[in-house]
Design an enzyme around this catalytic site. Structure first.
Site, mmCIF file in Angstrom:
data_model
loop_
_atom_site.group_PDB
_atom_site.id
_atom_site.type_symbol
_atom_site.label_atom_id
_atom_site.label_comp_id
_atom_site.label_asym_id
_atom_site.label_seq_id
_atom_site.Cartn_x
_atom_site.Cartn_y
_atom_site.Cartn_z
ATOM 1 C CG ASP A 261 -1.913 1.164 1.206
ATOM 2 O OD1 ASP A 261 -2.434 1.479 0.122
ATOM 3 O OD2 ASP A 261 -2.172 1.755 2.267
ATOM 4 C CB SER A 262 0.338 4.699 -1.122
ATOM 5 O OG SER A 262 -0.945 4.921 -0.577
ATOM 6 C CB CYS B 22 -2.618 0.987 -2.842
ATOM 7 S SG CYS B 22 -2.647 2.720 -3.344
ATOM 8 C CD GLU C 159 -3.396 9.054 6.974
ATOM 9 O OE1 GLU C 159 -2.679 10.073 7.076
ATOM 10 O OE2 GLU C 159 -3.179 8.142 6.146
ATOM 11 C CB CYS D 44 -10.663 4.861 0.323
ATOM 12 S SG CYS D 44 -9.232 5.464 1.264
ATOM 13 C CG HIS E 53 -7.342 5.754 5.016
ATOM 14 N ND1 HIS E 53 -6.486 5.326 4.038
ATOM 15 C CD2 HIS E 53 -6.593 6.490 5.882
ATOM 16 C CE1 HIS E 53 -5.273 5.793 4.281
ATOM 17 N NE2 HIS E 53 -5.306 6.494 5.390
#
Length: 285
Positions: free
Chosen positions: A23-24, A86, A163, A198, A200
């Site tokens: 993943d990034s 990702c 985040e 996504c 996240h």
């Protein structure tokens, strides 16, 4: 998945396959979490390209170069299968990754689209993701191929909120509510599936459940990808599955291109468990 099941017949020779996850940054740890739940008999390598995130602002050529470099690194570390966790890298560079890899590769978009197609009775689906993923229209193409109409909605504020750790914050709920009200408007009011495009977003799944229309099912691309990896593993390598009752815990190794301390701190939120050791690596440009 851009490969045939019989492309790699002789790679895995042990009873504990080694799965590399790329993943990034941190979001792919939600995919790793799902993999650990579904395939506890494997060992895992996780590579987070944290020094070069976000990928969403990079060109497709740059993303492909970074992703291929990470692919080669994970193969050098012993990965026998790769999961591109990702969405941006999957959307922009999956074909290049598959061509460069010497092991099977699974991305996150096709499994999510397949699950959404199965779940949707209305044949209308909303996909939320980053600007880069939405601009690629990768989910739209994958769903259209399955006879499903998709509305893709970029939600750029959600990643920084996650985040920041604001997964149950009123601001996050308000922002998510605005995005979803716009997404499920007019002709998409009847859409019955929300795809989390996504990695996240699984952290705010309870918030999304609250603000989505009551009839909407949520498809988590992390869960869908883990299911796809398990099916591929079962089909391709039926003789290397762990023995029944095997108690050995998975071995986890983490690699990051930026601060190992930051990766341990933030990564634990995504993985749902402490991360004890992270190896800092520097890949050539």
């Amino acid at each position: 998945m851009a490969l045939r099941y019989d492309d790699f017949p002789d790679i895995m020779t042990t009873n504990r396959p080694i799965i590399g996850v790329f993943d990034s940054g941190f979001g792919g740890l939600t995919v790793l979490k799902a993999l650990l739940q579904r395939i506890p008999g494997a060992d895992y390598l996780y590579f987070g390209d944290t020094a070069r995130l976000p990928y969403g602002s990079k060109s497709a050529e740059t993303v492909a170069r970074y992703a291929v470099g990470a692919t080669h690194y994970l193969e050098q570390q012993g990965a026998q299968m790769l999961v591109i966790a990702c969405n941006t890298a999957t959307a922009l560079a999956l074909d290049q990754i598959v061509k460069a890899a010497h092991v099977p590769v699974v991305g996150v978009i096709e499994p999510g689209a397949e699950r959404a197609s199965v779940e949707s009775q209305a044949r209308k689906v909303v996909v939320i993701g980053t600007e880069a993923t939405v601009s690629s229209h990768a989910y739209h193409k994958a769903l259209k191929a399955r006879g499903v109409d998709a509305r893709e909605k970029a939600c750029p504020l959600l990643v920084p909120l996650v985040e920041e750790g604001w997964v149950e914050h009123p601001v996050t709920e308000e922002v998510a509510g605005i995005y979803l009200r716009e997404s499920f408007a007019d002709e998409f009011a009847s859409a019955d599936v929300l795809v989390l495009g996504c990695t996240h977003y699984p952290l705010i799944k309870p918030v999304l459940h609250r603000v989505a229309p009551p009839h909407v099912k949520i498809v988590d691309s992390a869960d869908s990808t883990a299911d796809a990896v398990k099916r591929l593993l079962d089909y391709t390598y039926p003789n290397v599955q762990p023995e029944a009752g095997q108690s050995q815990l998975p071995q986890l190794r983490f690699f990051a291109t930026d601060s190992a301390e930051k990766f341990r701190r933030l990564g634990a939120q995504f993985l749902g468990r402490p991360i004890s050791e992270v190896l800092h690596v520097k890949l050539p440009e």
